[in-house]
Design an enzyme around this catalytic site. Structure first.
Site, PDB file in Angstrom:
ATOM      1  N   ASP A  13       2.714   5.184  -3.320  1.00  0.00           N
ATOM      2  CA  ASP A  13       2.843   5.280  -4.758  1.00  0.00           C
ATOM      3  C   ASP A  13       4.389   5.781  -5.281  1.00  0.00           C
ATOM      4  OD1 ASP A  13       0.233   4.436  -5.047  1.00  0.00           O
ATOM      5  OD2 ASP A  13      -0.362   6.531  -5.051  1.00  0.00           O
ATOM      6  N   LYS A  16       6.979   1.000  -5.416  1.00  0.00           N
ATOM      7  CA  LYS A  16       7.349  -0.225  -4.454  1.00  0.00           C
ATOM      8  C   LYS A  16       7.287  -1.246  -5.335  1.00  0.00           C
ATOM      9  CE  LYS A  16       4.229   0.937  -1.522  1.00  0.00           C
ATOM     10  NZ  LYS A  16       3.763   2.122  -1.821  1.00  0.00           N
ATOM     11  N   GLY A  40      -1.951  -0.162  -4.744  1.00  0.00           N
ATOM     12  CA  GLY A  40      -1.998  -0.532  -6.537  1.00  0.00           C
ATOM     13  C   GLY A  40      -0.522  -0.446  -6.689  1.00  0.00           C
ATOM     14  N   HIS A  41       0.117  -1.504  -7.049  1.00  0.00           N
ATOM     15  CA  HIS A  41       1.530  -1.672  -7.269  1.00  0.00           C
ATOM     16  C   HIS A  41       1.766  -1.827  -8.833  1.00  0.00           C
ATOM     17  CE1 HIS A  41       2.077  -2.529  -2.687  1.00  0.00           C
ATOM     18  NE2 HIS A  41       1.768  -1.246  -3.063  1.00  0.00           N
ATOM     19  N   ARG A 142     -11.783  -7.047  17.833  1.00  0.00           N
ATOM     20  CA  ARG A 142     -11.947  -8.446  17.896  1.00  0.00           C
ATOM     21  C   ARG A 142     -13.366  -8.975  17.506  1.00  0.00           C
ATOM     22  NH1 ARG A 142      -9.618  -7.708  23.826  1.00  0.00           N
ATOM     23  NH2 ARG A 142     -10.580  -5.765  23.011  1.00  0.00           N
ATOM     24  N   GLN A 223       1.415   1.208   0.679  1.00  0.00           N
ATOM     25  CA  GLN A 223       1.255   2.523   1.385  1.00  0.00           C
ATOM     26  C   GLN A 223       2.718   3.149   1.682  1.00  0.00           C
ATOM     27  OE1 GLN A 223      -1.010  -0.091   2.999  1.00  0.00           O
ATOM     28  NE2 GLN A 223      -2.124   0.524   1.205  1.00  0.00           N
ATOM     29  N   ARG A 304      -3.233  12.511  -8.387  1.00  0.00           N
ATOM     30  CA  ARG A 304      -2.352  12.819  -7.324  1.00  0.00           C
ATOM     31  C   ARG A 304      -2.025  14.300  -7.113  1.00  0.00           C
ATOM     32  NH1 ARG A 304       1.019   7.526  -9.216  1.00  0.00           N
ATOM     33  NH2 ARG A 304      -0.263   5.909  -8.511  1.00  0.00           N
TER      34      ARG A 304
HETATM   35  P1  GDP Z   1       3.404   1.731  -5.632  1.00  0.00           P
HETATM   36  O1  GDP Z   1       2.166   1.602  -5.128  1.00  0.00           O
HETATM   37  O2  GDP Z   1       4.705   2.140  -4.724  1.00  0.00           O
HETATM   38  O3  GDP Z   1       3.714   0.345  -6.327  1.00  0.00           O
HETATM   39  O4  GDP Z   1       3.534   2.603  -7.104  1.00  0.00           O
HETATM   40  P2  GDP Z   1       2.275   2.841  -8.153  1.00  0.00           P
HETATM   41  O5  GDP Z   1       2.532   1.528  -9.121  1.00  0.00           O
HETATM   42  O6  GDP Z   1       1.234   3.216  -7.527  1.00  0.00           O
HETATM   43  O7  GDP Z   1       2.998   4.069  -8.878  1.00  0.00           O
HETATM   44  C1  GDP Z   1       4.248   4.186  -9.399  1.00  0.00           C
HETATM   45  C2  GDP Z   1       3.854   4.708 -10.810  1.00  0.00           C
HETATM   46  O8  GDP Z   1       5.150   4.973 -11.485  1.00  0.00           O
HETATM   47  C3  GDP Z   1       3.679   3.342 -11.839  1.00  0.00           C
HETATM   48  O9  GDP Z   1       2.812   3.807 -12.926  1.00  0.00           O
HETATM   49  C4  GDP Z   1       4.837   3.048 -12.310  1.00  0.00           C
HETATM   50  O10 GDP Z   1       4.841   2.137 -13.580  1.00  0.00           O
HETATM   51  C5  GDP Z   1       5.654   4.034 -12.565  1.00  0.00           C
HETATM   52  N1  GDP Z   1       7.045   4.123 -12.434  1.00  0.00           N
HETATM   53  C6  GDP Z   1       7.867   3.580 -11.700  1.00  0.00           C
HETATM   54  N2  GDP Z   1       9.136   3.965 -11.689  1.00  0.00           N
HETATM   55  C7  GDP Z   1       9.029   4.994 -12.731  1.00  0.00           C
HETATM   56  C8  GDP Z   1      10.237   5.874 -13.070  1.00  0.00           C
HETATM   57  O11 GDP Z   1      11.350   5.850 -12.734  1.00  0.00           O
HETATM   58  N3  GDP Z   1       9.882   6.866 -13.896  1.00  0.00           N
HETATM   59  C9  GDP Z   1       8.456   6.926 -14.426  1.00  0.00           C
HETATM   60  N4  GDP Z   1       8.277   7.990 -15.401  1.00  0.00           N
HETATM   61  N5  GDP Z   1       7.502   6.004 -14.171  1.00  0.00           N
HETATM   62  C10 GDP Z   1       7.909   5.112 -12.948  1.00  0.00           C
HETATM   63  P1  IMO Z   2       0.223   2.022  -2.254  1.00  0.00           P
HETATM   64  O1  IMO Z   2       0.602   0.563  -1.917  1.00  0.00           O
HETATM   65  C1  IMO Z   2      -1.034   6.040  -2.034  1.00  0.00           C
HETATM   66  C2  IMO Z   2      -4.295   6.843   1.290  1.00  0.00           C
HETATM   67  C3  IMO Z   2      -5.539   7.230   0.621  1.00  0.00           C
HETATM   68  C4  IMO Z   2      -6.154   7.985   1.860  1.00  0.00           C
HETATM   69  C5  IMO Z   2      -5.618   7.424   3.270  1.00  0.00           C
HETATM   70  C6  IMO Z   2      -6.410   6.591   3.895  1.00  0.00           C
HETATM   71  O2  IMO Z   2      -0.242   1.817  -3.517  1.00  0.00           O
HETATM   72  O3  IMO Z   2       1.331   2.966  -2.231  1.00  0.00           O
HETATM   73  P2  IMO Z   2      -7.540   4.030   3.237  1.00  0.00           P
HETATM   74  O4  IMO Z   2      -8.391   3.543   2.078  1.00  0.00           O
HETATM   75  O5  IMO Z   2      -6.080   3.508   3.222  1.00  0.00           O
HETATM   76  O6  IMO Z   2      -8.369   4.184   4.538  1.00  0.00           O
HETATM   77  O7  IMO Z   2      -7.066   5.399   2.826  1.00  0.00           O
HETATM   78  O8  IMO Z   2      -4.372   6.460   2.565  1.00  0.00           O
HETATM   79  N1  IMO Z   2      -3.772   5.556   0.698  1.00  0.00           N
HETATM   80  C7  IMO Z   2      -2.552   5.490  -0.393  1.00  0.00           C
HETATM   81  N2  IMO Z   2      -2.181   6.529  -0.994  1.00  0.00           N
HETATM   82  N3  IMO Z   2      -0.946   4.815  -2.389  1.00  0.00           N
HETATM   83  C8  IMO Z   2      -1.475   3.794  -1.490  1.00  0.00           C
HETATM   84  O9  IMO Z   2      -1.076   2.593  -1.431  1.00  0.00           O
HETATM   85  C9  IMO Z   2      -2.505   4.131  -0.617  1.00  0.00           C
HETATM   86  N4  IMO Z   2      -3.276   3.405   0.431  1.00  0.00           N
HETATM   87  C10 IMO Z   2      -4.213   4.176   1.048  1.00  0.00           C
HETATM   88  O10 IMO Z   2      -5.719   7.877  -0.295  1.00  0.00           O
HETATM   89  O11 IMO Z   2      -5.363   9.159   1.784  1.00  0.00           O
HETATM   90 MG    MG Z   3       0.379   2.413  -5.637  1.00  0.00          MG
END
Ligand code: GDP
Ligand code: IMO
Ligand code: MG
Length: 437
Positions: A13, A16, A40-41, A142, A223, A304
């Site tokens: 999170d 990315k 979740g991106h 497998r 992740q 989180r």
């Molecule tokens: P990812 O899984 O690495 O793609 O990240 P997520 O989308 O799960 O979480 C990142 C969150 O931070 C999202 O809600 C983005 O819209 C938000 N975000 C990204 N860059 C920034 C930033 O520089 N500042 C703030 N406040 N939010 C950001």
């Molecule tokens: P993105 O791509 C944050 C965490 C889960 C749990 C552990 C194992 O959005 O950054 P799983 O369901 O994969 O077996 O869970 O990994 N986890 C993440 N935490 N961002 C993610 O993806 C995650 N994908 C899995 O919360 O701790």
């Molecule tokens: Mg995410």
């Protein structure tokens, strides 16, 4: 010349999705190389916010190929829903390709994930419940079903019957649950298979060809490094390889074709699920960061866990991923704090100081972070577009992070939108050999 891996440098999170979307404006292809819909991106364009779980975050650029590669585990129902969501918002996805070698998540995987978590009791991992661990386990033992088989009705039926017999034995005899009905699964999943079939193909050659073009490939990590099955904080990890090396395994592109690796990190640290988190703030400051940064899971909505930036983690990430540069984000969230802290090492009860991540970190109860404290800033950063215009204390914080982590910062983010990104062109040119306009 620019095949770039985007990797989460912390526990996921890190934003990315934002960086992938940003770089995808210049690329030939974006390929998701691992994980599944545990990811979740988020991508924000203007007033529109998109949350991608399986579809690569480059899909908003209609001119590039977007690939779900071999290393990903695909829940077909989730993917179909994600595609229909995009369609209803007018997003074109004719350039989507799904690897025939990607493994399929089926209902028994999600059920198994739930049963395993319940059985673990207090030592539950806090998985997303999306069947990720069981799907990767089946791949390793497998008995997994791949997308190529899934979209062939006769093969899918035969494989499902075989695997389900084994899974039902587990559910009834070990977990004391009802068996799953193959007919019901077939009826529902055959519809998904028919819908996804046009996108399924062999992708290894496709990624290789795109990687040879001047525009290159963005390898979208899911992740984060500390969730890697081998190199993360085991056993509180996911079941795939989020690290940069996972991009090669997950796509079939050799390591010498990768030009650069960008590590994405927040200006603080977050973690969802259970497991070690040395710089966690279980206090008012942690809550402040959570509320200001909207730190609730993109996939599960779980709050989180929040804490200070941990330089030991960043140094480790730099090493295991071979980071070329860092994309540091969420700097805006730290505004309003009198002082900010950076975890620069760990001290042990026996008086030792550690500046590298110990491999037994998840089980160390004798570790305390060592902090460096810097003055905070109160200004709103969200409209600032150049480093020079940031408050002096924010500049000093960023410079200190760069110095302590030992990795150059290539981009700085002050909000979720594309334009809320400050570029350090000298670093980017030097590290990813490409000018970004
Ligand atoms: P990812 O899984 O690495 O793609 O990240 P997520 O989308 O799960 O979480 C990142 C969150 O931070 C999202 O809600 C983005 O819209 C938000 N975000 C990204 N860059 C920034 C930033 O520089 N500042 C703030 N406040 N939010 C950001
Ligand atoms: P993105 O791509 C944050 C965490 C889960 C749990 C552990 C194992 O959005 O950054 P799983 O369901 O994969 O077996 O869970 O990994 N986890 C993440 N935490 N961002 C993610 O993806 C995650 N994908 C899995 O919360 O701790
Ligand atoms: Mg995410």
């Amino acid at each position: 010349m620019a095949n770039i891996v985007i990797v989460g440098a912390q526990w996921g999170d890190e934003a990315k999705g934002k960086i992938v979307d940003f770089l995808a404006q210049d690329a030939a292809m974006v390929v998701r190389y691992g994980g599944g819909n545990n990811a979740g991106h988020t991508v924000t364009v203007g007033s529109e916010e998109y949350k991608f779980h399986l579809i690569p975050a480059g899909i908003l650029n209609p001119n590039i190929l977007c690939v779900i590669s071999d290393g990903v585990v695909v829940d077909p129902g989730v993917l179909v829903k994600e595609l229909s969501g995009l369609k209803s918002r007018g997003v074109d996805f004719k350039n989507l390709k799904i690897s025939a070698s990607a493994h399929v998540i089926l209902p028994y995987h999600c059920l198994q994930d739930d049963f395993q978590e319940s059985r673990r009791g207090d030592s539950a991992i806090g998985t997303t419940g999306r069947g990720i661990g069981p799907a990767y386990s089946d791949k390793a033992t497998r008995i997994g079903i791949r997308m190529g088989e899934f979209v062939d009705p006769a093969r899918f039926e035969a494989r499902l019957n075989t695997v389900l017999a084994e899974k039902n034995a587990l559910f009834t005899k070990v977990y004391g649950a009802e068996p799953l009905d193959a007919g019901k699964i077939l009826a529902e999943y055959s519809r998904y298979a028919a819908e996804l079939k046009p996108y399924v193909q062999d992708i290894a050659g496709l990624v290789f060809e795109a990687a040879k073009t001047p525009s290159g490939v963005i390898f979208e990590g899911a992740q984060g490094t500390l969730l890697d099955l081998d190199l993360g904080t085991y056993p509180y990890v996911t079941s795939s390889h989020p690290i940069a090396g996972g991009a090669c395994i997950g796509t079939g592109v050799g390591p010498t074709m990768i030009d650069a690796v960008i590590g994405v990190a927040k200006s603080y640290t977050t973690r969802v699920g259970k497991g070690v988190f040395p710089t966690e703030l279980d206090n008012e400051t942690g809550s402040y960061i959570r509320e200001k940064g909207h730190e609730y899971g993109t996939t599960t909505g779980r709050p989180r866990r929040c804490g200070w930036l941990d330089i030991v983690v960043l140094r480790y990430s730099a090493r295991v991923n071979g980071l070329s540069c860092l994309s540091l984000g969420h700097l805006d969230v730290l505004s309003g704090l009198d002082s900010v802290q950076i975890g620069v090492g760990y001290s042990t009860k026996s008086g030792e100081t550690l500046d590298q991540l110990p491999s037994d970190l998840p089980f160390r109860t004798d570790i305390e972070p060592i902090y460096e404290t810097l003055p905070g800033w109160s200004e709103d950063l969200s409209a600032i577009r150049s480093f020079e215009n940031l408050p002096l204390n924010a500049c000093n914080y960023v410079k200190r992070v760069e110095e302590l982590a030992g990795i150059p910062i290539g981009t700085l983010s002050v909000g979720p939108a594309r334009e809320q990104t400050i570029l350090f062109n000298d670093v980017l040119e030097r590290t990813i050999r490409k000018r970004l306009s």
